[in-house]
Design an enzyme around this catalytic site. Structure first.
Site, PDB file in Angstrom:
ATOM      1  N   LYS A  47       0.801  -1.207   0.000  1.00 46.49           N
ATOM      2  CA  LYS A  47       0.000   0.000   0.000  1.00 46.49           C
ATOM      3  C   LYS A  47       0.842   1.268   0.000  1.00 46.49           C
ATOM      4  O   LYS A  47       0.367   2.354  -0.333  1.00 46.49           O
ATOM      5  CB  LYS A  47      -0.874   0.041   1.278  1.00 46.49           C
ATOM      6  CG  LYS A  47      -1.881  -1.048   1.432  1.00 46.49           C
ATOM      7  CD  LYS A  47      -2.618  -0.843   2.787  1.00 46.49           C
ATOM      8  CE  LYS A  47      -3.522  -1.986   3.122  1.00 46.49           C
ATOM      9  NZ  LYS A  47      -4.021  -1.868   4.516  1.00 46.49           N
ATOM     10  N   GLY A  48       2.061   1.141   0.454  1.00 46.54           N
ATOM     11  CA  GLY A  48       2.875   2.307   0.811  1.00 46.54           C
ATOM     12  C   GLY A  48       2.996   3.411  -0.218  1.00 46.54           C
ATOM     13  O   GLY A  48       3.147   4.574   0.127  1.00 46.54           O
ATOM     14  N   GLU A 103       7.725   2.966  -5.831  1.00 46.29           N
ATOM     15  CA  GLU A 103       7.848   2.514  -4.437  1.00 46.29           C
ATOM     16  C   GLU A 103       7.930   3.701  -3.499  1.00 46.29           C
ATOM     17  O   GLU A 103       8.474   4.754  -3.866  1.00 46.29           O
ATOM     18  CB  GLU A 103       9.131   1.690  -4.267  1.00 46.29           C
ATOM     19  CG  GLU A 103       8.959   0.197  -4.445  1.00 46.29           C
ATOM     20  CD  GLU A 103       8.224  -0.458  -3.279  1.00 46.29           C
ATOM     21  OE1 GLU A 103       7.514   0.229  -2.535  1.00 46.29           O
ATOM     22  OE2 GLU A 103       8.356  -1.677  -3.132  1.00 46.29           O
ATOM     23  N   ASP A 104       7.407   3.531  -2.286  1.00 43.87           N
ATOM     24  CA  ASP A 104       7.610   4.565  -1.280  1.00 43.87           C
ATOM     25  C   ASP A 104       9.017   4.470  -0.705  1.00 43.87           C
ATOM     26  O   ASP A 104       9.684   5.473  -0.501  1.00 43.87           O
ATOM     27  CB  ASP A 104       6.553   4.458  -0.168  1.00 43.87           C
ATOM     28  CG  ASP A 104       6.456   3.053   0.416  1.00 43.87           C
ATOM     29  OD1 ASP A 104       6.874   2.090  -0.250  1.00 43.87           O
ATOM     30  OD2 ASP A 104       5.954   2.918   1.547  1.00 43.87           O
ATOM     31  N   ASP A 107      14.318  -0.651   1.274  1.00 46.36           N
ATOM     32  CA  ASP A 107      15.014  -0.899   2.548  1.00 46.36           C
ATOM     33  C   ASP A 107      16.012  -2.049   2.330  1.00 46.36           C
ATOM     34  O   ASP A 107      17.155  -1.817   1.942  1.00 46.36           O
ATOM     35  CB  ASP A 107      13.946  -1.223   3.605  1.00 46.36           C
ATOM     36  CG  ASP A 107      14.512  -1.358   5.006  1.00 46.36           C
ATOM     37  OD1 ASP A 107      15.724  -1.183   5.190  1.00 46.36           O
ATOM     38  OD2 ASP A 107      13.724  -1.646   5.938  1.00 46.36           O
ATOM     39  N   LYS A 135      16.681   3.702   1.896  1.00 44.12           N
ATOM     40  CA  LYS A 135      17.332   3.514   3.206  1.00 44.12           C
ATOM     41  C   LYS A 135      18.354   2.401   3.050  1.00 44.12           C
ATOM     42  O   LYS A 135      18.029   1.221   3.202  1.00 44.12           O
ATOM     43  CB  LYS A 135      16.273   3.157   4.260  1.00 44.12           C
ATOM     44  CG  LYS A 135      16.827   3.095   5.660  1.00 44.12           C
ATOM     45  CD  LYS A 135      15.750   3.219   6.718  1.00 44.12           C
ATOM     46  CE  LYS A 135      15.020   1.936   6.982  1.00 44.12           C
ATOM     47  NZ  LYS A 135      14.159   2.001   8.175  1.00 44.12           N
ATOM     48  N   PHE A 156      13.173   4.488  11.632  1.00 41.17           N
ATOM     49  CA  PHE A 156      11.864   3.991  11.194  1.00 41.17           C
ATOM     50  C   PHE A 156      10.985   5.171  10.815  1.00 41.17           C
ATOM     51  O   PHE A 156      10.673   6.012  11.649  1.00 41.17           O
ATOM     52  CB  PHE A 156      11.196   3.139  12.269  1.00 41.17           C
ATOM     53  CG  PHE A 156      10.022   2.389  11.703  1.00 41.17           C
ATOM     54  CD1 PHE A 156      10.199   1.188  11.026  1.00 41.17           C
ATOM     55  CD2 PHE A 156       8.740   2.910  11.797  1.00 41.17           C
ATOM     56  CE1 PHE A 156       9.121   0.519  10.463  1.00 41.17           C
ATOM     57  CE2 PHE A 156       7.647   2.246  11.232  1.00 41.17           C
ATOM     58  CZ  PHE A 156       7.850   1.049  10.565  1.00 41.17           C
ATOM     59  N   VAL A 157      10.617   5.204   9.521  1.00 37.18           N
ATOM     60  CA  VAL A 157       9.874   6.364   9.032  1.00 37.18           C
ATOM     61  C   VAL A 157       8.406   6.029   8.775  1.00 37.18           C
ATOM     62  O   VAL A 157       8.064   4.906   8.386  1.00 37.18           O
ATOM     63  CB  VAL A 157      10.515   6.956   7.748  1.00 37.18           C
ATOM     64  CG1 VAL A 157      11.764   7.748   8.096  1.00 37.18           C
ATOM     65  CG2 VAL A 157      10.826   5.879   6.714  1.00 37.18           C
ATOM     66  N   ASP A 163       3.500   3.300   6.974  1.00 40.72           N
ATOM     67  CA  ASP A 163       2.721   3.055   8.191  1.00 40.72           C
ATOM     68  C   ASP A 163       3.524   2.455   9.328  1.00 40.72           C
ATOM     69  O   ASP A 163       4.637   1.956   9.141  1.00 40.72           O
ATOM     70  CB  ASP A 163       1.577   2.080   7.875  1.00 40.72           C
ATOM     71  CG  ASP A 163       2.079   0.641   7.733  1.00 40.72           C
ATOM     72  OD1 ASP A 163       3.049   0.412   6.970  1.00 40.72           O
ATOM     73  OD2 ASP A 163       1.534  -0.256   8.401  1.00 40.72           O
ATOM     74  N   ARG A 169      -0.261   6.553   7.788  1.00 43.06           N
ATOM     75  CA  ARG A 169      -0.084   6.691   6.329  1.00 43.06           C
ATOM     76  C   ARG A 169      -0.564   8.062   5.849  1.00 43.06           C
ATOM     77  O   ARG A 169      -0.113   8.559   4.827  1.00 43.06           O
ATOM     78  CB  ARG A 169      -0.880   5.610   5.586  1.00 43.06           C
ATOM     79  CG  ARG A 169      -0.381   4.181   5.795  1.00 43.06           C
ATOM     80  CD  ARG A 169      -1.018   3.262   4.754  1.00 43.06           C
ATOM     81  NE  ARG A 169      -0.942   1.853   5.112  1.00 43.06           N
ATOM     82  CZ  ARG A 169       0.061   1.035   4.801  1.00 43.06           C
ATOM     83  NH1 ARG A 169       1.104   1.489   4.165  1.00 43.06           N
ATOM     84  NH2 ARG A 169       0.028  -0.242   5.145  1.00 43.06           N
TER      85      ARG A 169
HETATM   86  C1  PRP Z   1       7.270  -1.677   2.398  1.00 47.59           C
HETATM   87  C2  PRP Z   1       7.444  -0.706   1.258  1.00 47.59           C
HETATM   88  C3  PRP Z   1       8.143  -1.509   0.212  1.00 47.59           C
HETATM   89  C4  PRP Z   1       8.913  -2.541   1.000  1.00 47.59           C
HETATM   90  C5  PRP Z   1      10.371  -2.182   1.004  1.00 47.59           C
HETATM   91  O1  PRP Z   1       6.064  -2.372   2.202  1.00 47.59           O
HETATM   92  O2  PRP Z   1       6.234  -0.182   0.826  1.00 47.59           O
HETATM   93  O3  PRP Z   1       7.234  -2.132  -0.674  1.00 47.59           O
HETATM   94  O4  PRP Z   1       8.382  -2.537   2.318  1.00 47.59           O
HETATM   95  O5  PRP Z   1      11.105  -3.004   1.844  1.00 47.59           O
HETATM   96  P1  PRP Z   1      12.305  -3.916   1.373  1.00 47.59           P
HETATM   97  O6  PRP Z   1      13.231  -3.079   0.537  1.00 47.59           O
HETATM   98  O7  PRP Z   1      12.951  -4.332   2.677  1.00 47.59           O
HETATM   99  O8  PRP Z   1      11.773  -5.083   0.622  1.00 47.59           O
HETATM  100  P2  PRP Z   1       5.309  -3.146   3.378  1.00 47.59           P
HETATM  101  O9  PRP Z   1       5.572  -4.611   3.294  1.00 47.59           O
HETATM  102  O10 PRP Z   1       5.599  -2.467   4.678  1.00 47.59           O
HETATM  103  O11 PRP Z   1       3.792  -3.005   3.035  1.00 47.59           O
HETATM  104  P3  PRP Z   1       2.921  -1.690   2.849  1.00 47.59           P
HETATM  105  O12 PRP Z   1       3.490  -0.967   1.653  1.00 47.59           O
HETATM  106  O13 PRP Z   1       1.557  -2.225   2.612  1.00 47.59           O
HETATM  107  O14 PRP Z   1       3.021  -0.872   4.095  1.00 47.59           O
END
Ligand code: PRP
Length: 179
Positions: A47-48, A103-104, A107, A135, A156-157, A163, A169
């Site tokens: 969702k991010g 992507e948001d 990580d 990050k 942690f952002v 979220d 969000r």
């Molecule tokens: C987050 C974010 C990316 C992913 C990045 O999604 O939106 O899609 O993690 O992390 P990574 O580089 O370690 O793979 P999340 O699983 O938190 O779901 P969300 O977007 O629904 O909050």
């Protein structure tokens, strides 16, 4: 800024609404310059990315298709589990299209890595990636988005789509959460 934002003493501002808006315009210009005036299929990772995507596609202008991929990897905690799971697939074929994965945050890089391979199998004309936040502290695969908004420290952002336990969000800025 270090003062509490939005009345929540656990959150301090990291990137303001104004800086996000300015950088989003720059990224959109960069992408348009690279891909020209033709159609771009923007694929938001749910969702991010939903708030960033909404602003980004409007900044992008020109012919744009909007698609979404449902992906889950964090499962509500503050650390990655390393498991990438598709929860919703694209609604339309992307074969022969110039695609931009939105992507948001990147990580560990596992999600971006998984999704670029996943999309490549659908034979798009090209795939680029744009991430509002990068990050690099916990990277597990050597990967970087083609276009990055901000490189951030190991904190942690939340906010602007990101979220903590499905909350925050809707904050209009990026903040750092510390319990
Ligand atoms: C987050 C974010 C990316 C992913 C990045 O999604 O939106 O899609 O993690 O992390 P990574 O580089 O370690 O793979 P999340 O699983 O938190 O779901 P969300 O977007 O629904 O909050």
């Amino acid at each position: 800024m270090t003062e509490p934002a939005h009345g929540d003493t656990h959150i301090r501002m990291l990137i303001s609404q104004e800086r996000i808006a300015q950088r989003t315009e720059e990224l959109a210009r960069e992408v348009r310059e690279g891909l020209g005036d033709g159609p771009i299929t923007c694929i938001g990772v749910l969702k991010g990315s939903f708030i960033f995507m909404a602003d980004f596609v409007r900044a992008l202008g020109g012919p744009v298709r909007c698609e979404f991929l449902g992906v889950s990897s964090y499962h509500g905690g503050t650390r990655s589990t390393g498991v990438v799971r598709i929860t919703e697939d694209l609604r339309h074929p992307i074969e022969g299209q110039h695609c931009l994965l939105i992507e948001d945050i990147v990580d560990t890089g596992l999600t971006l890595d998984y999704l670029t391979h996943f999309l490549a199998q659908r034979k798009p004309a090209s795939i680029q990636t744009v991430a509002l936040l990068d990050k690099p502290a916990h990277r597990e695969v050597e990967i970087c988005a083609s276009h990055v908004g901000f490189t951030i420290p190991d904190e942690f952002v939340v906010g602007y789509g990101l979220d903590l336990g499905e909350l925050y969000r809707n904050l209009p800025f990026i903040g750092v959460y510390s319990p």
